[in-house]
Design an enzyme around this catalytic site. Structure first.
Site, PDB file in Angstrom:
ATOM      1  CB  CYS A   1      31.806  52.569  37.378  1.00  0.00           C
ATOM      2  SG  CYS A   1      33.412  52.138  36.675  1.00  0.00           S
TER       3      CYS A   1
ATOM      4  CB  CYS B   1      35.150  43.282  29.237  1.00  0.00           C
ATOM      5  SG  CYS B   1      35.567  44.772  30.137  1.00  0.00           S
ATOM      6  CB  SER B   2      30.866  42.970  33.360  1.00  0.00           C
ATOM      7  OG  SER B   2      31.910  43.103  34.310  1.00  0.00           O
TER       8      SER B   2
ATOM      9  CG  HIS C   1      31.717  54.941  33.223  1.00  0.00           C
ATOM     10  ND1 HIS C   1      32.160  53.927  34.038  1.00  0.00           N
ATOM     11  CD2 HIS C   1      30.619  54.458  32.588  1.00  0.00           C
ATOM     12  CE1 HIS C   1      31.360  52.881  33.901  1.00  0.00           C
ATOM     13  NE2 HIS C   1      30.420  53.168  33.029  1.00  0.00           N
TER      14      HIS C   1
ATOM     15  CG  ASN D   1      43.060  42.186  39.107  1.00  0.00           C
ATOM     16  OD1 ASN D   1      42.169  41.850  39.878  1.00  0.00           O
ATOM     17  ND2 ASN D   1      42.911  42.151  37.801  1.00  0.00           N
ATOM     18  CG  ASP D   2      41.022  45.130  44.340  1.00  0.00           C
ATOM     19  OD1 ASP D   2      41.913  45.491  45.132  1.00  0.00           O
ATOM     20  OD2 ASP D   2      40.312  45.930  43.700  1.00  0.00           O
TER      21      ASP D   2
ATOM     22  CD  GLU E   1      53.422  36.727  18.444  1.00  0.00           C
ATOM     23  OE1 GLU E   1      54.139  37.631  18.901  1.00  0.00           O
ATOM     24  OE2 GLU E   1      52.239  36.918  18.096  1.00  0.00           O
TER      25      GLU E   1
ATOM     26  CG  ASN F   1      38.710  40.945  27.302  1.00  0.00           C
ATOM     27  OD1 ASN F   1      38.696  40.668  26.103  1.00  0.00           O
ATOM     28  ND2 ASN F   1      37.947  40.335  28.183  1.00  0.00           N
TER      29      ASN F   1
ATOM     30  CB  CYS G   1      33.976  56.011  38.284  1.00  0.00           C
ATOM     31  SG  CYS G   1      33.196  55.997  36.655  1.00  0.00           S
TER      32      CYS G   1
ATOM     33  CD  GLN H   1      35.196  29.043   7.159  1.00  0.00           C
ATOM     34  OE1 GLN H   1      34.559  29.372   8.140  1.00  0.00           O
ATOM     35  NE2 GLN H   1      34.862  29.431   5.931  1.00  0.00           N
TER      36      GLN H   1
ATOM     37  CG  HIS I   1      39.269  48.408  32.412  1.00  0.00           C
ATOM     38  ND1 HIS I   1      37.938  48.468  32.038  1.00  0.00           N
ATOM     39  CD2 HIS I   1      39.522  47.091  32.663  1.00  0.00           C
ATOM     40  CE1 HIS I   1      37.417  47.256  32.095  1.00  0.00           C
ATOM     41  NE2 HIS I   1      38.356  46.400  32.453  1.00  0.00           N
TER      42      HIS I   1
ATOM     43  CG  HIS J   1      35.932  53.304  33.824  1.00  0.00           C
ATOM     44  ND1 HIS J   1      35.373  54.305  34.568  1.00  0.00           N
ATOM     45  CD2 HIS J   1      37.192  53.716  33.530  1.00  0.00           C
ATOM     46  CE1 HIS J   1      36.268  55.277  34.730  1.00  0.00           C
ATOM     47  NE2 HIS J   1      37.376  54.933  34.106  1.00  0.00           N
TER      48      HIS J   1
ATOM     49  CD  GLN K   1      42.752  42.552  33.439  1.00  0.00           C
ATOM     50  OE1 GLN K   1      43.404  41.802  34.161  1.00  0.00           O
ATOM     51  NE2 GLN K   1      41.531  42.252  33.026  1.00  0.00           N
TER      52      GLN K   1
HETATM   53  P1  H2U Z   1      37.289  43.162  33.440  1.00  0.00           P
HETATM   54  O1  H2U Z   1      37.195  41.674  33.494  1.00  0.00           O
HETATM   55  O2  H2U Z   1      35.962  43.829  33.396  1.00  0.00           O
HETATM   56  O3  H2U Z   1      38.235  43.637  32.362  1.00  0.00           O
HETATM   57  O4  H2U Z   1      37.910  43.625  34.837  1.00  0.00           O
HETATM   58  C1  H2U Z   1      39.197  44.079  34.980  1.00  0.00           C
HETATM   59  C2  H2U Z   1      39.833  43.557  36.219  1.00  0.00           C
HETATM   60  O5  H2U Z   1      39.459  44.384  37.302  1.00  0.00           O
HETATM   61  C3  H2U Z   1      39.447  42.140  36.605  1.00  0.00           C
HETATM   62  O6  H2U Z   1      40.597  41.337  36.435  1.00  0.00           O
HETATM   63  C4  H2U Z   1      39.589  43.644  38.468  1.00  0.00           C
HETATM   64  C5  H2U Z   1      39.092  42.264  38.075  1.00  0.00           C
HETATM   65  O7  H2U Z   1      39.739  41.285  38.834  1.00  0.00           O
HETATM   66  N1  H2U Z   1      38.862  44.280  39.528  1.00  0.00           N
HETATM   67  C6  H2U Z   1      39.549  44.756  40.628  1.00  0.00           C
HETATM   68  O8  H2U Z   1      40.755  44.568  40.745  1.00  0.00           O
HETATM   69  N2  H2U Z   1      38.869  45.419  41.604  1.00  0.00           N
HETATM   70  C7  H2U Z   1      37.529  45.622  41.589  1.00  0.00           C
HETATM   71  O9  H2U Z   1      37.003  46.257  42.470  1.00  0.00           O
HETATM   72  C8  H2U Z   1      36.713  45.042  40.514  1.00  0.00           C
HETATM   73  C9  H2U Z   1      37.449  44.442  39.365  1.00  0.00           C
HETATM   74 ZN    ZN Z   2      33.582  54.176  35.542  1.00  0.00          ZN
END
Ligand code: H2U
Ligand code: ZN
Length: 340
Positions: free
Chosen positions: A49, A155-156, A110, A74-75, A177, A148, A52, A317, A161, A159, A163
């Site tokens: 993961c 969402c794969s 996790h 976010n990367d 709104e 999400n 983690c 609907q 989380h 863990h 955003q």
């Molecule tokens: P999900 O789509 O599973 O919610 O992922 C969350 C975010 O985590 C997603 O926007 C980021 C993805 O870009 N992410 C990282 O920033 N670093 C990682 O190593 C993997 C996922």
């Molecule tokens: Zn994890």
């Protein structure tokens, strides 16, 4: 002629100005409860993961050995911090969308999503949401906190989380709104969602209620088990919540998400997020902080609602009435999670 809510009708959503088609006569067989085996939950630690503690993320950077909530940039951000300008064309119009994207790990564990975190751990998540909103609100007009959850929602990673995306512009949903709440205030002299909370507090659409908060399946819900989480006091943005109001929020979040998981004995997928007043000049009394939960499930852990066909081409609907959905959520435990 009085409207018969047991027969096909449309309901108005005063927050969006949209409508939803309700077709209660199509509800079909009464709901018997699911007999499927409960879904197993993920382990506490997954070496593969990327969220983690201690594990490497996709970019190569390692997560610290965090113990509570952990926030990182976010990367793969969807927004760029530095971007200006606009493409001015009557047909092909575009504008810059400067912003920041961060990921919030709710817990080092996790396998524990919100309902299975202790109330004080959920409180840490709330504090993080509020702090992120306060910090980013100094630089951006809108701060979108959201979660999400679940493979069904794309969402794969299980863990726990969420955003946060902060933007210089107010995006379409909260912008809509804003218009609706402003118009209601102009017409009635009161905040729309204050009135909704007052009218609903005793009603048949209540799922959870405490001294400070109210969770309802809104009268105009489009998703089968959609809920709207409302404060029972005036508040425009999350950082304004007091310690006591955050504790009672943690309690209702735990109860609501426990009910969700228990309904189909699965880690209930959804998209949820917070809407509050934008960080712009001018009075914002028409705004009331609130959260939406949009879960896709309809009949079981595997049977979902699709927003297709008439819904894409005309309007949403539903067969199951919001009142019946609230009753079903009230019928399962808010306290004992199926996995415990
Ligand atoms: P999900 O789509 O599973 O919610 O992922 C969350 C975010 O985590 C997603 O926007 C980021 C993805 O870009 N992410 C990282 O920033 N670093 C990682 O190593 C993997 C996922
Ligand atoms: Zn994890």
């Amino acid at each position: 002629m009085t409207l018969d809510l047991a027969r096909p009708h449309r309901r108005f959503n005063p927050l969006t100005g949209g409508w939803v088609q309700v077709s209660p006569q199509r509800m079909g067989r009464p709901w018997q409860g699911e007999v499927a085996e409960p879904d197993p939950l993920p382990p506490s630690y997954d070496p593969t993961c990327y969220l983690c503690p201690g594990n490497a993320r996709v970019g190569g950077e390692a997560n610290p050995a965090y113990a509570g909530v952990h926030v990182f940039d976010n990367d793969f951000p969807a927004l760029a911090d530095e971007q200006g300008g606009a493409a001015v064309d009557p047909l092909f119009r575009a504008e810059a969308s400067a912003g920041v994207c961060r990921v919030i790990c709710f817990s080092p564990d996790h396998g524990r999503s919100l309902p299975r975190l202790a109330s004080d751990q959920i409180r840490q998540v709330i504090d993080c949401w509020a702090d992120q909103t306060a910090e980013l609100g100094q630089r951006f007009a809108h701060v979108q906190v959201f979660e999400n959850k679940g493979a069904m929602m794309g969402c794969s990673n299980p863990h726990p989380h969420g955003q946060v995306w902060a933007t210089a512009h107010v995006p379409a949903e909260p912008a809509g709104e804003d218009v609706q709440q402003r118009a209601y205030m102009a017409q009635h002299g009161r905040a729309l969602l204050r009135d909704v909370a007052t009218r609903e507090a005793e009603g048949e659409r209540v799922v959870e209620i405490n001294a400070d908060w109210l969770a309802i399946v809104p009268f105009w819900a489009a998703w089968p088990f959609e809920t709207l989480l409302l404060p029972r006091f005036p508040v425009q943005r999350m950082p304004e919540l007091t310690g006591g109001q955050r504790d009672s929020l943690a309690a209702i979040l735990k109860a609501l998400t426990t009910r969700y998981d228990n309904l189909f004995r699965t880690s209930f997928p959804y998209s949820m997020g917070w809407h509050g007043a934008p960080f712009v000049d001018g009075p914002q009394e028409h705004w009331q902080l609130h959260a939406h939960f949009y879960p896709p499930l309809l009949r079981s852990a595997a049977v979902r609602k699709f927003m297709v066909g008439y819904e894409m081409l005309a309007e949403p609907q539903r067969d199951l009435t919001p009142e019946r959905a609230a009753e079903m959520l009230r019928a399962v435990s808010p306290a004992i999670h199926y996995a415990d």
